[in-house]
Design a protein around this motif. Sequence first.
Motif, short mmCIF file in Angstrom:
data_model
loop_
_atom_site.label_atom_id
_atom_site.label_comp_id
_atom_site.label_asym_id
_atom_site.label_seq_id
_atom_site.Cartn_x
_atom_site.Cartn_y
_atom_site.Cartn_z
N VAL A 60 -3.83 16.60 6.34
CA VAL A 60 -3.39 15.20 6.21
C VAL A 60 -4.24 14.54 5.13
N ILE A 61 -3.84 13.35 4.72
CA ILE A 61 -4.59 12.68 3.64
C ILE A 61 -5.02 11.28 4.08
N VAL A 62 -6.33 11.05 3.99
CA VAL A 62 -6.84 9.67 4.17
C VAL A 62 -6.72 9.02 2.80
N TYR A 63 -5.99 7.90 2.78
CA TYR A 63 -5.63 7.30 1.49
C TYR A 63 -6.10 5.85 1.39
N GLU A 64 -6.71 5.53 0.26
CA GLU A 64 -7.04 4.12 -0.04
C GLU A 64 -6.70 3.86 -1.51
N ALA A 65 -5.69 3.05 -1.74
CA ALA A 65 -5.30 2.70 -3.12
C ALA A 65 -6.41 1.86 -3.74
N ILE A 97 -9.04 -0.62 5.12
CA ILE A 97 -7.89 -0.40 4.20
C ILE A 97 -7.40 1.06 4.23
N SER A 98 -7.91 1.89 5.13
CA SER A 98 -7.48 3.30 5.14
C SER A 98 -6.08 3.45 5.74
N THR A 99 -5.31 4.31 5.11
CA THR A 99 -3.97 4.65 5.60
C THR A 99 -3.89 6.17 5.68
N LEU A 100 -3.16 6.68 6.68
CA LEU A 100 -3.04 8.14 6.82
C LEU A 100 -1.67 8.59 6.36
N TYR A 101 -1.67 9.64 5.52
CA TYR A 101 -0.41 10.26 5.13
C TYR A 101 -0.35 11.65 5.76
N VAL A 102 0.72 11.90 6.50
CA VAL A 102 0.92 13.21 7.12
C VAL A 102 2.13 13.86 6.47
N PRO A 103 1.90 14.91 5.65
CA PRO A 103 3.05 15.57 5.00
C PRO A 103 3.92 16.28 6.04
N PRO A 104 5.20 16.48 5.72
CA PRO A 104 6.09 17.19 6.65
C PRO A 104 5.55 18.59 6.95
N ALA A 110 0.84 -1.20 0.00
CA ALA A 110 0.00 0.00 0.00
C ALA A 110 0.88 1.26 0.00
N GLU A 111 2.02 1.18 0.69
CA GLU A 111 2.90 2.35 0.74
C GLU A 111 3.51 2.63 -0.63
N ASP A 112 3.81 1.58 -1.38
CA ASP A 112 4.32 1.78 -2.76
C ASP A 112 3.27 2.52 -3.59
N CYS A 113 1.99 2.12 -3.41
CA CYS A 113 0.90 2.78 -4.17
C CYS A 113 0.78 4.24 -3.73
N LEU A 114 0.94 4.46 -2.41
CA LEU A 114 0.84 5.83 -1.88
C LEU A 114 1.91 6.73 -2.50
N PHE A 115 3.13 6.23 -2.57
CA PHE A 115 4.20 7.04 -3.18
C PHE A 115 3.82 7.44 -4.60
N ALA A 116 3.22 6.49 -5.34
CA ALA A 116 2.86 6.77 -6.74
C ALA A 116 1.65 7.72 -6.81
N ASP A 117 0.60 7.42 -6.05
CA ASP A 117 -0.65 8.20 -6.15
C ASP A 117 -0.50 9.62 -5.58
N LEU A 118 0.27 9.76 -4.49
CA LEU A 118 0.37 11.08 -3.85
C LEU A 118 1.62 11.84 -4.30
N GLY A 119 2.43 11.22 -5.14
CA GLY A 119 3.63 11.92 -5.63
C GLY A 119 4.63 12.18 -4.53
#
Length: 264
Positions: free
Chosen positions: A201-206, A232-239, A124-133
């Motif tokens: 922050v971003i709630v992310y689901e690939a 399947i939700s993952t949270l992305y917190v930008p710096p 899922a983290e690989d997808c996050l890198f791609a989807d969220l840039g």
Amino acid sequence: MTTGSLVIVGTGIQYGTHITAQAERFIRAADKVLYVIPGPWAEAWMQSLNVTAEPLIPLYDNNKRRLDTYGQMVERIMTAVRQGLHVCAVFYGHPGVFVLPSHAVIKQAHQEGFPAFMCPGVSAEDCLFADLGVDPAVSGCQSFEATDFLVRHRRYDPYSSLVIWQIGVIGHLGKTATKEKRGIRMLAEVLAADYGRDHEVIVYEAAPHPDYISRIEPIPLYQLPEARLMSISTLYVPPKGEKPVDEERMTTLGLTVDDIIKEW
Ligand SMILES: C[S@@+](CC[C@H](N)C(=O)[O-])C[C@H]1O[C@@H](n2cnc3c(N)ncnc32)[C@H](O)[C@@H]1O
């Protein structure tokens, strides 16, 4: 007498499109396939690759602790290995990322003298890198399991990307997402103390299927407890910004601030 063996593979996150050629080859070649893949398409897909395929998902039960289910999965897989079969155990995503039973069963197989190894997959983290840039090279990236993050006061750097897994099941020992809000409220409060309550922050689901699109929902931290969360939700917190450099270390390395900016 032939000895049993075990290979653990992943299907990636998206049905049919992320599976590696290596994983598919091991699934097709196995004497017995046991799989833990959610989604209504899993059964027909696995059957089409190997007719011995058997789901382990029915071992989950919301009235049972996840740890007990994992123990049963290990036992079911080991039973087939002990019968002398070449077993392929299939998990979704990367089979070794946030998957306790895959690591446990390899350890068990080794302890009993059977050959066992794992192949990598798309997480899922690989997808996050791609989807969220997001490129982890820019500011680093920290990954934590949500409940573990809270109860162990995990230390993190708010100037580096932060990925928090399993936000839909905080403090919940069963399987499905919980409607109970106290875990996600606690997470929002802990993060707000470092980032401020307005930090986005971003709630992310690939997308788990090629016909779906990924869910990318930016919200301020103070609204996080109100967000719709799934298992399947993952949270992305930008710096929270760019971290200042240590000039003494820069000089020792023969670098200027310009070098760093140009590099990244
Ligand atoms: C038990 S872990 C399995 C992770 C999986 N092995 C992988 O490689 O991504 C389940 C957690 O992974 C994350 N996850 C699983 N599927 C996801 C998806 N489609 N989109 C975003 N995160 C996902 C969520 O944080 C979820 O709570």
